[in-house]
Enzyme design. Sequence first.
Site, PDB file in Angstrom:
ATOM      1  N   CYS A  24       1.538  -0.206  -9.143  1.00  0.00           N
ATOM      2  CA  CYS A  24       2.632   0.363  -8.359  1.00  0.00           C
ATOM      3  C   CYS A  24       3.951   0.422  -9.126  1.00  0.00           C
ATOM      4  O   CYS A  24       4.807   1.248  -8.818  1.00  0.00           O
ATOM      5  CB  CYS A  24       2.832  -0.418  -7.066  1.00  0.00           C
ATOM      6  SG  CYS A  24       2.980  -2.181  -7.318  1.00  0.00           S
TER       7      CYS A  24
ATOM      8  N   THR B 201       3.014   4.651   1.370  1.00  0.00           N
ATOM      9  CA  THR B 201       4.112   4.967   2.283  1.00  0.00           C
ATOM     10  C   THR B 201       3.575   5.407   3.643  1.00  0.00           C
ATOM     11  O   THR B 201       4.083   4.987   4.682  1.00  0.00           O
ATOM     12  CB  THR B 201       4.962   6.085   1.652  1.00  0.00           C
ATOM     13  OG1 THR B 201       5.456   5.608   0.410  1.00  0.00           O
ATOM     14  CG2 THR B 201       6.125   6.449   2.531  1.00  0.00           C
TER      15      THR B 201
ATOM     16  N   GLU C 226       5.555  -3.311   0.956  1.00  0.00           N
ATOM     17  CA  GLU C 226       5.583  -3.100  -0.489  1.00  0.00           C
ATOM     18  C   GLU C 226       4.878  -1.774  -0.739  1.00  0.00           C
ATOM     19  O   GLU C 226       3.640  -1.728  -0.746  1.00  0.00           O
ATOM     20  CB  GLU C 226       4.885  -4.256  -1.192  1.00  0.00           C
ATOM     21  CG  GLU C 226       5.520  -5.616  -0.931  1.00  0.00           C
ATOM     22  CD  GLU C 226       6.649  -5.943  -1.905  1.00  0.00           C
ATOM     23  OE1 GLU C 226       6.596  -5.479  -3.055  1.00  0.00           O
ATOM     24  OE2 GLU C 226       7.596  -6.641  -1.492  1.00  0.00           O
TER      25      GLU C 226
ATOM     26  N   GLY D 268       0.819  -1.212   0.000  1.00  0.00           N
ATOM     27  CA  GLY D 268       0.000   0.000   0.000  1.00  0.00           C
ATOM     28  C   GLY D 268       0.843   1.247   0.000  1.00  0.00           C
ATOM     29  O   GLY D 268       1.920   1.274  -0.606  1.00  0.00           O
TER      30      GLY D 268
END
Lengths: 453, 468
Positions: free
Chosen positions: A244, A190, A210, A188
């Site tokens: 991502c 930061t 991640e 997800g």
Amino acid sequence: MSRISEVVKQARTAFQSGRTRPLQFRIRQLEALRRMIKERGQDISSALAADLRKNEWASYNEEMVYVLEELEHMIQKLPEWAADEPVVKTPQTQQDEPYIHSEPLGVVLIIGTWNYPFNLVVQPMVGAIAAGNAVVLKPSELSENMANLLATIIPQYLDKDLYPVINGGVSETTELLKERFDHILYTGSTAVGKIVMTAAAKHLTPVTLELGGKSPCYVDKDCDLDVACRRIAWGKFMNSGQTCVAPDYLLCDPSIQNQIVEKLKKSLKEFYGEDAKKSHDYGRIINARHFQRVMSLIKGQKVAHGGTGEEASRYIAPTILTDVDPQSPVMQEEIFGPVLPIMCVHSLEEAIQFINQRKKPLALYVFSSNDKVIKKMIAETSSGGVTANDVIVHITLHSLPFGGVGHSGMGAYHGKKSFETFSHRRSCLLRSLQNDEAHKARYPPSPAKMPRY
Amino acid sequence: MDAFENTVQRLREAFSSGRTRPAAFRVAQLEGLGRFLRENKQQLQDALAQDLQKSAFESEVSEIAISQSEVDLALRNLRAWMKDQKVPKNLATQLDSAFIRKEPFGLVLIIAPWNYPLNLILVPLVGAIAAGNCVMLKPSEISKSIEKILAQVLPRYLDQSCFAVALGGPEETTRLLEHRFDYIFFTGSPRVGKIVMAAAAKHLTPVTLELGGKNPCYVDDNCDPQTVANRLAWFRYFNTGQTCVAPDYVLCSQEMQERLVPALQNAITRFYGDDPRSSPNLGRIISQKHFKRLQGLLRCGRVVIGGQSEENNLYIAPTVLVDVQETEPVMQEEVFGPILPLMTVRSLDEAIDFINHREKPLALYAFSNNSQVVKQVLARTSSGGFCGNDGFMHLTLASLPFGGVGTSGMGSYHGKFSFDTFSHHRACLLRSPGMEKINDFRYPPYSPRNLRVLLMAMEERSCSCTLL
């Protein structure tokens, strides 16, 4: 005790029963997971269509196929990976047995996300199961249909106590994070990554995070622009940019900017037709909030293509921006949408400097026919991973670890790395009680000779 | 703006300059470290004697020699470790180049404790340097003599633009932890480990935490009590018990306990003489605070060997306790001193149950002539590391990773594991712009035919069905 505590406690009790230890048990669970995908492929596909307007092809080729590959690989390799690994002996341990013994950690928590809501929860789960853990799954509530589907089908195929699915929003997740786990894998943002690690610290729980960032894509003057733009367009606009490891922004010399725009447009037309809104292969933004967020990034920018959106269907046209100012909002946060800013740089050095002034990204891309350019770009930057002359593909090779660095994450998984991430690698030395005389030299009073190491 | 701001900034700039990347630079630093150990051996031994009353023998085997051997190992293997690691490819990537590139993280912080103040700071340092990082060292302020040498002498042997030594106590360490590092390596207690990880979380800094716990030691009936006692005693009283992997407590049957106690007395007398206080081979407790803590533990259970203590000498006799209760302090906290509690159990199962109700320890020991018993203890428990029929010998193999699990820690190091710990493993795939036709399959628009082909490929068990 709350329901969540009960469920986690049950998973722990099930783990402590010892039934996940035999490899046969783990393999049977993995085979059941494989059956689940093959038998319920349609349901999985429908959930992805409802959440993200993913079509059947994308459901299989961008989500399910990787999980199936991971399963095949894991089932095949598990006996080898789970076996004790003998290590090099020292002169003092020639008669002994030193080795590394892989053990499960216990109860693993996997927190998923909404953009690849099936893959990003189930692929890590494969490694966690293979390593012999109980696994608590927390799918993202934003991809509601998938969350509900997983809560239904997983208990139908897998051990109900060992692999519970817990659904809910922020408050349920916060409650879940108060529980003690033996490893947490979070995919997800930061910001939430920090929250997860802080919660994990209270229990000294190791984490794999991640996360994300802005993955740069440098396009050299010396490269086949047709191929480059085709590959970039494919990776950028798949899932409507909500990937991502999508190339977030482009860096190129001003002399090729126009060509790049034209070739990107050509590929977009090839992929999605004149009006992407009518294409069955073009996705939608997950929700209203993200729709508005991405649309606002386009404001005030020089739009070379697209730039429009439709709130009702959460459609945003494939959009290309040119001559983007590095200070503008679109260059401040991960875009996570179908908007591709192009920034001009006058040299490879300038591109490298630009990249290094920013947080380390999850992925980095460089297109060039010149090996030296590629080597220099890789050598002088850092990122989770790299693909040269293509995008995204490095994460599809299960022999390469998938993870970030710095703000884009810590730890990694996929393939053998998954098995290792979810295992404790315990150092073992087996000696014998015979021949204590041989050890005389080490005992006080001060021995005549120093033992050599 | 605090005392560390400038140093952190300077180290970051040095890292960005690329100075630490070439193998030659790292080799020079490692060689410097080797020279530091060789040229200052006497001063280091003196400092260890001052801080912990460590004997020359102990200083050599557990601090100096081990640090030296890690330096030598790194020098021998550095280029091999630095090489790109090629990985197997699938059908779609056959023509590509796929490898893992080991890269430095950047700025590493190493926080070390006082019990092996040289080893526990230099061995991680070897790994951090070998991996190409810039390093900030934070030695323990409690082992003052070694701290002084590390602050004043060590920097002369290293490139000072890339290394720094931070000094201070808990307050300074807290301030240090507010800065952003790219990796933090911490050795110490679980309590402080939590604080370090929470601080690291604010910057998303990865960590290795080498913590502790109570290392159980199961002694089976089927064994020679004297041999076991020799080994137990040596590993328990080494460094006056101040060792994170020392056997913390013993689990055995009542019968074995009765044989073990006189055997332990024999061993202690053999090692330290009739008056351990005057033995040059027995060290002292690090500080008043720890002395008082250990003195308190002497009141637990019943003393059967030793039990003497002397405050102005920070001396605690090699001690064995029996009849201890689970609830007593000696069974609640890590002993970290020359006191060995013995607890009786009625069976192997009871011992394993006892162990499994507690936090996972850093080390676990089982003594038996019957290898099946040893293997059972191993199979039914978990711990950082394990040794059958001896104490912490497993630490002497650089080919074994040294680290904890659960509250005893996360991550590991020693040998190549150090290099890997301080490196980011970057996945790299270099494709060629050619062979574009192979990619055709992945591009929209998608026809039902594409899907049928894919589904058929997925049916094939052993094929690599990624058609990207």
